[in-house]
Enzyme design. Structure first.
Site, PDB file in Angstrom:
ATOM      1  N   LYS A 182      43.699  36.237  35.623  1.00 37.29           N
ATOM      2  CA  LYS A 182      44.915  35.542  36.046  1.00 37.29           C
ATOM      3  C   LYS A 182      45.078  34.207  35.316  1.00 37.29           C
ATOM      4  O   LYS A 182      46.184  33.861  34.857  1.00 37.29           O
ATOM      5  CB  LYS A 182      44.886  35.322  37.556  1.00 37.29           C
ATOM      6  CG  LYS A 182      45.017  36.601  38.363  1.00 37.29           C
ATOM      7  CD  LYS A 182      44.882  36.338  39.851  1.00 37.29           C
ATOM      8  CE  LYS A 182      45.022  37.626  40.651  1.00 37.29           C
ATOM      9  NZ  LYS A 182      44.908  37.390  42.113  1.00 37.29           N
ATOM     10  N   CYS A 207      42.525  32.153  40.802  1.00 40.94           N
ATOM     11  CA  CYS A 207      41.691  32.509  41.952  1.00 40.94           C
ATOM     12  C   CYS A 207      41.996  33.933  42.407  1.00 40.94           C
ATOM     13  O   CYS A 207      43.110  34.435  42.219  1.00 40.94           O
ATOM     14  CB  CYS A 207      41.942  31.572  43.137  1.00 40.94           C
ATOM     15  SG  CYS A 207      41.479  29.857  42.865  1.00 40.94           S
ATOM     16  N   ASP A 208      40.999  34.548  43.020  1.00 41.94           N
ATOM     17  CA  ASP A 208      41.223  35.843  43.641  1.00 41.94           C
ATOM     18  C   ASP A 208      40.268  35.997  44.809  1.00 41.94           C
ATOM     19  O   ASP A 208      39.097  35.611  44.713  1.00 41.94           O
ATOM     20  CB  ASP A 208      41.004  36.989  42.651  1.00 41.94           C
ATOM     21  CG  ASP A 208      41.497  38.313  43.227  1.00 41.94           C
ATOM     22  OD1 ASP A 208      42.716  38.560  43.160  1.00 41.94           O
ATOM     23  OD2 ASP A 208      40.668  39.071  43.765  1.00 41.94           O
ATOM     24  N   SER A 209      40.786  36.525  45.924  1.00 44.36           N
ATOM     25  CA  SER A 209      39.975  36.686  47.129  1.00 44.36           C
ATOM     26  C   SER A 209      39.997  38.127  47.615  1.00 44.36           C
ATOM     27  O   SER A 209      41.029  38.799  47.554  1.00 44.36           O
ATOM     28  CB  SER A 209      40.504  35.782  48.260  1.00 44.36           C
ATOM     29  OG  SER A 209      40.442  34.419  47.915  1.00 44.36           O
ATOM     30  N   GLY A 265      36.857  34.270  43.878  1.00 48.57           N
ATOM     31  CA  GLY A 265      36.507  33.926  42.512  1.00 48.57           C
ATOM     32  C   GLY A 265      37.391  32.786  42.032  1.00 48.57           C
ATOM     33  O   GLY A 265      38.583  32.742  42.343  1.00 48.57           O
TER      34      GLY A 265
END
Length: 218
Positions: free
Chosen positions: A53, A83-85, A120
């Site tokens: 991203k 970010c990634d969750s 992340g």
């Protein structure tokens, strides 16, 4: 001059968290295609997605530099944060629910269980040559993990919560900072990580990149 900061996410929660630290981010959501990533390890997955991203937003902004503060890619390189969750329960990965029925089934499975919320974080600081070419950039990629203990809630409470619409837009199908917080018994670890961005981890990452978070306060 304050270092520009780009958030490669449309998440209002992440923007609000950055605001609490004194960072007023420029928001440029990524068009990264998550479906191309076929990884089942949750830690590896969130790091690949976060970096993907951030890099996608970086490439898009490089072609639209007029929209950025002067020197973003050269004289005063700015940061780009991706970010990634995801939520993992018994090793099974869960992102945002597909629809209301999926959300109901998810909560019926989650109640009374313990999940691990992975977020992340990828921090990029791109720069260009004097000729204007985008150069390879160092990146800092890390993951924060928080354990979430869900309450044993009723079907009626689940349906009422889904009907609010709140969990339909959240990784893990709940928002700790919203009504979903009523159905979390406790957490172990960083609570802002569950909201979408670990502030302690961000402070450490900025420090490793040579920037003190308090520089954004002036």
């Amino acid at each position: 001059m304050m270092i520009p900061f780009v958030l490669a996410s449309a998440s209002p929660a992440r923007k609000r968290l950055l605001h609490t630290t004194g960072i007023e981010p420029l928001v440029y959501p990524s068009d990264f295609d998550e479906s191309q990533v076929k990884v089942t390890n949750p830690l590896e997955l969130v790091e690949i997605l976060a970096q993907g991203k951030a890099e996608a937003t970086m490439r898009a902004l490089f072609s639209r530099q007029a929209e950025l503060p002067p020197g973003f890619f050269s004289r005063n390189p700015g940061f780009i944060l991706g970010c990634d969750s995801i939520l993992a329960i018994h090793g099974e990965i869960h992102g945002k629910p597909k629809d209301a029925q999926d959300a109901i089934a998810r909560w019926q499975m989650m109640r009374g269980q313990v999940g691990e919320l992975y977020t992340g974080h990828a921090l990029l600081r791109p720069f260009t040559t004097e000729q204007g070419s985008l150069m390879p950039y160092p990146s800092i990629v890390r993951t924060q993990i928080t354990r979430v203990y869900f309450a044993e809630i009723s079907d009626r409470q689940i349906e009422a919560y889904i009907n609010t619409g709140e969990p339909l837009h959240c990784a893990g199908c709940f928002a700790l900072e919203g009504r979903g917080g009523l159905f979390v018994e406790r957490i172990e670890g960083c609570h802002t990580n569950v909201i979408g961005l670990s502030l302690p981890l961000l402070r450490q990452m900025l420090s490793d990149a040579g920037t003190d978070i308090i520089d954004y306060w002036s």
